[in-house]
Design a protein around this motif. Structure first.
Motif, mmCIF file in Angstrom:
data_model
loop_
_atom_site.group_PDB
_atom_site.id
_atom_site.type_symbol
_atom_site.label_atom_id
_atom_site.label_comp_id
_atom_site.label_asym_id
_atom_site.label_seq_id
_atom_site.Cartn_x
_atom_site.Cartn_y
_atom_site.Cartn_z
ATOM 1 N N ALA A 17 3.215 -35.071 26.898
ATOM 2 C CA ALA A 17 1.881 -34.990 27.494
ATOM 3 C C ALA A 17 0.929 -34.216 26.593
ATOM 4 O O ALA A 17 -0.243 -34.587 26.422
ATOM 5 N N LEU A 18 1.430 -33.122 25.993
ATOM 6 C CA LEU A 18 0.589 -32.335 25.080
ATOM 7 C C LEU A 18 0.282 -33.116 23.803
ATOM 8 O O LEU A 18 -0.847 -33.092 23.292
ATOM 9 N N LEU A 19 1.282 -33.809 23.276
ATOM 10 C CA LEU A 19 1.058 -34.600 22.060
ATOM 11 C C LEU A 19 0.072 -35.745 22.302
ATOM 12 O O LEU A 19 -0.662 -36.149 21.386
ATOM 13 N N SER A 20 0.058 -36.275 23.542
ATOM 14 C CA SER A 20 -0.838 -37.390 23.826
ATOM 15 C C SER A 20 -2.302 -36.994 23.803
ATOM 16 O O SER A 20 -3.182 -37.851 23.701
ATOM 17 N N LEU A 21 -2.564 -35.693 23.911
ATOM 18 C CA LEU A 21 -3.956 -35.230 23.930
ATOM 19 C C LEU A 21 -4.614 -35.303 22.558
ATOM 20 O O LEU A 21 -5.840 -35.236 22.462
ATOM 21 N N VAL A 22 -3.814 -35.415 21.519
ATOM 22 C CA VAL A 22 -4.369 -35.474 20.158
ATOM 23 C C VAL A 22 -3.822 -36.710 19.459
ATOM 24 O O VAL A 22 -2.742 -37.201 19.780
ATOM 25 N N PHE A 23 -4.612 -37.190 18.514
ATOM 26 C CA PHE A 23 -4.183 -38.288 17.644
ATOM 27 C C PHE A 23 -4.784 -38.004 16.266
ATOM 28 O O PHE A 23 -5.919 -38.392 15.982
ATOM 29 N N PRO A 24 -4.048 -37.304 15.406
ATOM 30 C CA PRO A 24 -4.628 -36.740 14.171
ATOM 31 C C PRO A 24 -4.876 -37.785 13.078
ATOM 32 O O PRO A 24 -4.353 -37.679 11.971
ATOM 33 N N ILE A 25 -5.668 -38.791 13.394
ATOM 34 C CA ILE A 25 -5.890 -39.874 12.449
ATOM 35 C C ILE A 25 -6.675 -39.410 11.225
ATOM 36 O O ILE A 25 -6.476 -39.898 10.114
ATOM 37 N N ASN A 26 -7.563 -38.413 11.426
ATOM 38 C CA ASN A 26 -8.410 -37.936 10.330
ATOM 39 C C ASN A 26 -7.972 -36.578 9.801
ATOM 40 O O ASN A 26 -8.725 -35.935 9.056
ATOM 41 N N ARG A 27 -6.807 -36.148 10.170
ATOM 42 C CA ARG A 27 -6.283 -34.858 9.713
ATOM 43 C C ARG A 27 -5.540 -35.017 8.393
ATOM 44 O O ARG A 27 -5.208 -36.146 7.987
ATOM 45 N N PRO A 28 -5.230 -33.907 7.714
ATOM 46 C CA PRO A 28 -4.443 -33.990 6.468
ATOM 47 C C PRO A 28 -3.082 -34.645 6.709
ATOM 48 O O PRO A 28 -2.559 -34.670 7.828
ATOM 49 N N LEU A 29 -2.493 -35.132 5.630
ATOM 50 C CA LEU A 29 -1.247 -35.884 5.740
ATOM 51 C C LEU A 29 -0.132 -35.046 6.343
ATOM 52 O O LEU A 29 0.638 -35.540 7.179
ATOM 53 N N TRP A 30 -0.041 -33.779 5.952
ATOM 54 C CA TRP A 30 1.065 -32.965 6.453
ATOM 55 C C TRP A 30 0.967 -32.771 7.966
ATOM 56 O O TRP A 30 1.988 -32.703 8.662
ATOM 57 N N GLN A 31 -0.242 -32.676 8.517
ATOM 58 C CA GLN A 31 -0.398 -32.544 9.961
ATOM 59 C C GLN A 31 0.006 -33.829 10.675
ATOM 60 O O GLN A 31 0.629 -33.799 11.747
ATOM 61 N N ARG A 32 -0.317 -34.971 10.080
ATOM 62 C CA ARG A 32 0.104 -36.243 10.673
ATOM 63 C C ARG A 32 1.628 -36.386 10.630
ATOM 64 O O ARG A 32 2.246 -36.900 11.571
ATOM 65 N N GLN A 33 2.226 -35.917 9.523
ATOM 66 C CA GLN A 33 3.690 -35.978 9.427
ATOM 67 C C GLN A 33 4.349 -35.098 10.482
ATOM 68 O O GLN A 33 5.341 -35.496 11.123
ATOM 69 N N VAL A 34 3.824 -33.895 10.684
ATOM 70 C CA VAL A 34 4.378 -32.989 11.703
ATOM 71 C C VAL A 34 4.235 -33.601 13.088
ATOM 72 O O VAL A 34 5.148 -33.514 13.930
ATOM 73 N N TYR A 35 3.098 -34.239 13.346
ATOM 74 C CA TYR A 35 2.850 -34.847 14.654
ATOM 75 C C TYR A 35 3.873 -35.950 14.941
ATOM 76 O O TYR A 35 4.496 -35.982 16.015
ATOM 77 N N VAL A 36 4.078 -36.843 13.986
ATOM 78 C CA VAL A 36 5.045 -37.930 14.168
ATOM 79 C C VAL A 36 6.457 -37.375 14.291
ATOM 80 O O VAL A 36 7.256 -37.818 15.139
ATOM 81 N N LEU A 37 6.790 -36.405 13.461
ATOM 82 C CA LEU A 37 8.129 -35.809 13.494
ATOM 83 C C LEU A 37 8.413 -35.162 14.843
ATOM 84 O O LEU A 37 9.522 -35.287 15.389
ATOM 85 N N ALA A 38 7.402 -34.480 15.410
ATOM 86 C CA ALA A 38 7.598 -33.823 16.705
ATOM 87 C C ALA A 38 7.902 -34.843 17.795
ATOM 88 O O ALA A 38 8.813 -34.647 18.621
ATOM 89 N N GLY A 39 7.169 -35.947 17.817
ATOM 90 C CA GLY A 39 7.421 -36.966 18.832
ATOM 91 C C GLY A 39 8.779 -37.609 18.686
ATOM 92 O O GLY A 39 9.476 -37.865 19.685
ATOM 93 N N ILE A 40 9.205 -37.882 17.441
ATOM 94 C CA ILE A 40 10.511 -38.512 17.222
ATOM 95 C C ILE A 40 11.647 -37.546 17.560
ATOM 96 O O ILE A 40 12.658 -37.929 18.172
ATOM 97 N N LEU A 41 11.495 -36.267 17.192
ATOM 98 C CA LEU A 41 12.549 -35.278 17.487
ATOM 99 C C LEU A 41 12.723 -35.074 18.981
ATOM 100 O O LEU A 41 13.857 -34.859 19.455
ATOM 101 N N LEU A 42 11.626 -35.126 19.748
ATOM 102 C CA LEU A 42 11.759 -35.001 21.206
ATOM 103 C C LEU A 42 12.596 -36.145 21.770
ATOM 104 O O LEU A 42 13.452 -35.928 22.639
#
Length: 386
Positions: free
Chosen positions: A50-75
């Motif tokens: 639910a917290l991850l759904s509040l953001v979609f870091p499309i315009n953020r730096p690459l490392w932030q996008r990688q962390v975002y995807v990694l967090a969802g997959i690890l959950l």
């Protein structure tokens, strides 16, 4: 990448629907009452999503996008390790990685996800086996275990490939839509530019020459008035009055030309040439025999000839003019020649006359040839396709 607000909103709403659906599913099948630890794990993962759904870091730096995807997959992998498999979220974040990561990072992420997912599936087999006695019996056979692993791997690969292909299709559609919107804006800008150019060209063709002469005659009248030469003043004012009437006639003619559907090009060109002979006392020869043409084409040809005649009056200092407008096997032939002072076509031209002729010939997809040398007159030849 896709950055539209509507896409992010739709993605967020879809994820919320998934979270609500999974929560209701666990409530209805009694999983929350069966095990407090499992319930806390599910609540932890759902809150995280639910917290991850509040953001979609499309315009953020690459490392932030990688962390975002990694967090969802690890959950999702954590829930599988604990024996609670919710594959929808795993596939959702694989789809998100298509939008957030470049090709190299996407391939690496999907490969690691498949490998780690396979390991977590094998790790979670004993816990899943405890749920049914039949599965425990199957797990006693090593061949059955291998079949389960192969079945999981094949199903997982098929779904993953489908999700990636579908995500790329959505990305391509969004990019095509953006290109179409950009092209539409360019077409609108180009249309406005062409309209401004057309208006400027028509004003120059219809009014430029008459207003220039009108200004010069008023200047003469002003000077003669200061010199108290009444006869010269009257003559200059009469000429100015004639030129003002000519301006009005030019405007009316342009409007009629654009509106009427029965415009007679041959008659209009004949009137132009006769007016030149009457006003300038030139020796004028002409031959006009043009076929019936579309109204817009006829209007362009009329303006081309008029601009050529205006240039002869203003600059050529000629005593003889020859004009031809005929239909030939090669196309429509427009030829205008004079015996004036001529000019060097290679030198830049300050006026807009020749530029207006060139623009109209280009609009008609014709060929323009200008032959002139200083002191030897000028010949303009235009061939327009039928």
């Amino acid at each position: 990448m896709i950055s539209s607000a509507s896409f992010r909103s739709n993605l967020r709403y879809s994820e919320w629907v998934m979270i609500v659906g999974v929560s209701l599913g666990f409530l209805l099948d009694g999983s929350f009452q069966a095990s407090i630890a499992a319930s806390l794990q599910v609540v932890f993962c759902l809150v995280g999503y639910a917290l991850l759904s509040l953001v979609f870091p499309i315009n953020r730096p690459l490392w932030q996008r990688q962390v975002y995807v990694l967090a969802g997959i690890l959950l999702a992998l954590f829930m599988r390790v604990t024996g609670i498999g919710i594959e929808l979220f795993l596939y959702l974040y694989i789809a998100k990685s298509c939008f957030l990561l470049n090709r190299q990072n996407l391939i690496l992420t999907v490969t690691l996800t498949v490998i780690i997912g396979l390991l977590t599936f094998v790790w979670a087999l004993p816990k899943s086996a405890q749920m049914t006695t039949a599965l425990c019996v199957e797990l006693g056979d090593r061949n059955q275990i291998q079949q389960l692993i192969l079945r999981y791997l094949s199903d997982n690969l098929v779904v993953t490939v489908f999700i990636i292909a579908f995500s790329f299709m959505v990305i391509a559609e969004q990019k095509s839509r953006k290109r179409a919107e950009a092209l539409a804006e360019q077409v609108e800008t180009l249309a406005a530019t062409l309209e401004r150019t057309r208006i400027a060209r028509d004003i120059h063709d219809s009014l430029g020459h008459s207003l220039t002469n009108l200004n010069s005659r008023l200047t003469v009248a002003q000077k003669k008035l200061q010199q108290h030469d009444v006869n010269a003043v009257c003559e200059a004012v009469d000429t100015a009055k004639f030129l003002a009437s000519q301006c009005i006639e030019d405007v009316n003619h342009s409007l009629k030309t654009m509106r009427q559907s029965d415009f007679n090009l041959n008659q209009a060109l004949t009137n132009l040439v006769e007016q030149l002979r009457y006003n300038q006392a030139l020796s004028v020869q002409w031959e006009i025999n043009l076929p019936k043409l579309p109204l817009q084409t006829s209007h362009h040809i009329y303006c081309i000839v008029k601009e050529g005649l205006i240039n002869i009056q203003k600059y050529a200092h000629a005593s003889a003019v020859r004009f031809r407008g005929l239909s030939t096997p090669e196309g429509i032939l427009i030829e205008l020649a004079d015996d004036g002072q001529g000019f060097d076509p290679k030198l830049p031209h300050l006026g807009l006359g020749l530029q207006g002729i060139e623009e109209r010939v280009q609009l008609l997809r014709g060929q323009l040839t200008i032959n002139s040398t200083p002191g030897s007159g000028t010949q303009i030849q235009i061939i327009l396709p039928l």
